[in-house]
Enzyme design. Structure first.
Site, PDB file in Angstrom:
ATOM      1  N   ARG A 256       0.603  -0.990  -0.140  1.00  0.00           N
ATOM      2  CA  ARG A 256       0.116   0.149  -0.299  1.00  0.00           C
ATOM      3  C   ARG A 256       0.926   1.529   0.197  1.00  0.00           C
ATOM      4  NH1 ARG A 256      -0.944   2.322   4.425  1.00  0.00           N
ATOM      5  NH2 ARG A 256      -1.596   0.272   6.076  1.00  0.00           N
ATOM      6  N   HIS A 260      -3.119   4.104   5.162  1.00  0.00           N
ATOM      7  CA  HIS A 260      -4.306   3.295   5.505  1.00  0.00           C
ATOM      8  C   HIS A 260      -5.918   3.879   4.745  1.00  0.00           C
ATOM      9  CE1 HIS A 260      -7.195   0.384   6.816  1.00  0.00           C
ATOM     10  NE2 HIS A 260      -7.833   0.891   7.589  1.00  0.00           N
ATOM     11  N   TYR A 269       4.979   5.330  10.702  1.00  0.00           N
ATOM     12  CA  TYR A 269       5.359   3.945  11.274  1.00  0.00           C
ATOM     13  C   TYR A 269       5.954   3.819   9.991  1.00  0.00           C
ATOM     14  CZ  TYR A 269       0.529   3.079   9.234  1.00  0.00           C
ATOM     15  OH  TYR A 269      -0.565   3.517   7.968  1.00  0.00           O
TER      16      TYR A 269
END
Length: 359
Positions: A256, A260, A269
């Site tokens: 990805r 998100h 992160y």
């Protein structure tokens, strides 16, 4: 205490197009030049749709969305492999698959605007609305596939889900149910490396997600999900297998590239170095290199496709905006109960008063 080997299994990994755009000619699927270009065109449409949708969300024109940037190859290839009789069972990140299956982009925008019209199953189409509950749609796909087995349909159901959903109980139950009842189901896990912010290695000790099929007594296979030709080949064969009553789990390894959802900040992160590494493996760039090397694509064709995509999206955005003007928000109270309970009648009346005050 004597021991004997109770079971053995292996998981195959498939790649047709490597990261430099070189193809294994023995594995390239038999597609016409126009079909090859359609794969490219739909990947470009999907990428541009997501970037435009993010911009619309940032301007407050639509709600939260889950972009599929970086995952176009697996979604476009899989949706292309479906026949008209097959069912597609998506989660909330399948914009590329929806567009490839012929869903008009303005419907995806309506859904993001909160309009239920955007999630309607089109008349005569075999495409389910998006599932927001993580993993719940794996059971829907198993059930559809079971129904196809009962009626002996020459069709299958393809379920999209992510690596995070593969850790949910629903997914395990779906694998088991599909195996027991010979469901015509293909479980397609897009392993994009993160369940929101949790990396795959922190949510499962399994070496692959594909091997989770073994516990359900069904086959599992892994494919390079940034390889559009490899994914098309694997999913086409998986669908044919499922139509014969042999369900299968396909794990597509992808990444990805974006957030998100538009409520997420992946820089918290992920490192810039990791993101740069995966940009080098971009599925569209890889496929474009291949098509150019085969003489199927040139600068002029790329420019034509990009212009067509922009024209289509401009019209879709304008249609979405016009449709939103016709929305009566209080109608959301009208379609749940035959007779509205008193508590909801009170909420509806308060809602209408607030609407008048805002006007």
């Amino acid at each position: 205490m004597p021991r004997e080997r109770a079971a053995e299994f292996t998981i195959d990994h498939v790649q047709v197009l490597d990261e430099s755009g070189e193809a294994d000619e023995d594995l390239v699927p038999n597609l016409s030049e126009e079909e090859l270009l359609d794969l490219y065109r739909n990947m470009k449409r999907a990428r541009r749709f997501d970037t435009r949708a993010i911009a619309l969300q940032r301007r407050g024109e639509i709600g939260t969305i889950a972009p599929a940037i970086g995952q176009e190859a697996v979604q476009v290839a899989s949706a292309t492999a479906l026949s008209e009789a097959d069912w597609m069972v998506p989660s909330f990140r399948e914009s590329a698959a929806y567009l490839t299956r012929g869903i008009d982009p303005h419907l995806l925008l309506w859904y993001a605007m909160g309009m239920e019209e955007g999630a309607e199953v089109p008349e005569g189409e075999h495409t389910m609305p998006p599932s927001i509950a993580v993993g719940a749609q794996t059971l829907h796909g198993a059930g559809l596939g079971w129904g196809q087995a009962i009626t002996d349909d020459d069709a299958a159901s393809l379920v999209f889900f992510g690596d995070g959903a593969s850790s949910e109980g629903d997914a395990y139950e779906a694998f088991n149910m599909a195996g027991v009842f010979d469901a015509h189901t293909v479980f397609l896990c897009q392993n994009n490396r993160y369940a929101i912010s949790v990396p795959t290695e922190n949510q499962t000790r399994a070496e692959t997600i594909a091997q989770k099929a073994i516990a359900g007594g069904i086959d599992g296979i892994q494919v390079d999900g940034n390889d559009v030709l490899g994914t098309y080949k694997v999913v086409t064969e998986a669908l044919e297998q499922a139509r014969q009553g042999n369900p299968i789990l396909v794990e597509a390894l992808t990444y990805r590239q974006s957030m998100h959802t538009t409520a997420d900040d992946p820089s918290v992160y992920r490192t810039p170095e990791e993101e740069a590494e995966w940009e080098e493996r971009d599925p569209i760039d890889r496929y474009e290199d291949y098509l150019r090397s085969e003489g199927v694509l040139d600068d002029e064709t790329v420019a034509e496709i990009e212009e067509d995509v922009e024209t289509e999206l401009e019209a879709a955005i304008e249609r979405a905006r016009e449709g939103e003007k016709e929305v009566v928000p209080a109608e959301m109270f009208d379609h749940v109960f035959d007779e509205l309970p008193q508590s909801l009648r009170k909420q509806r009346d308060e809602f209408r008063r607030e609407e008048v005050d805002h006007d």
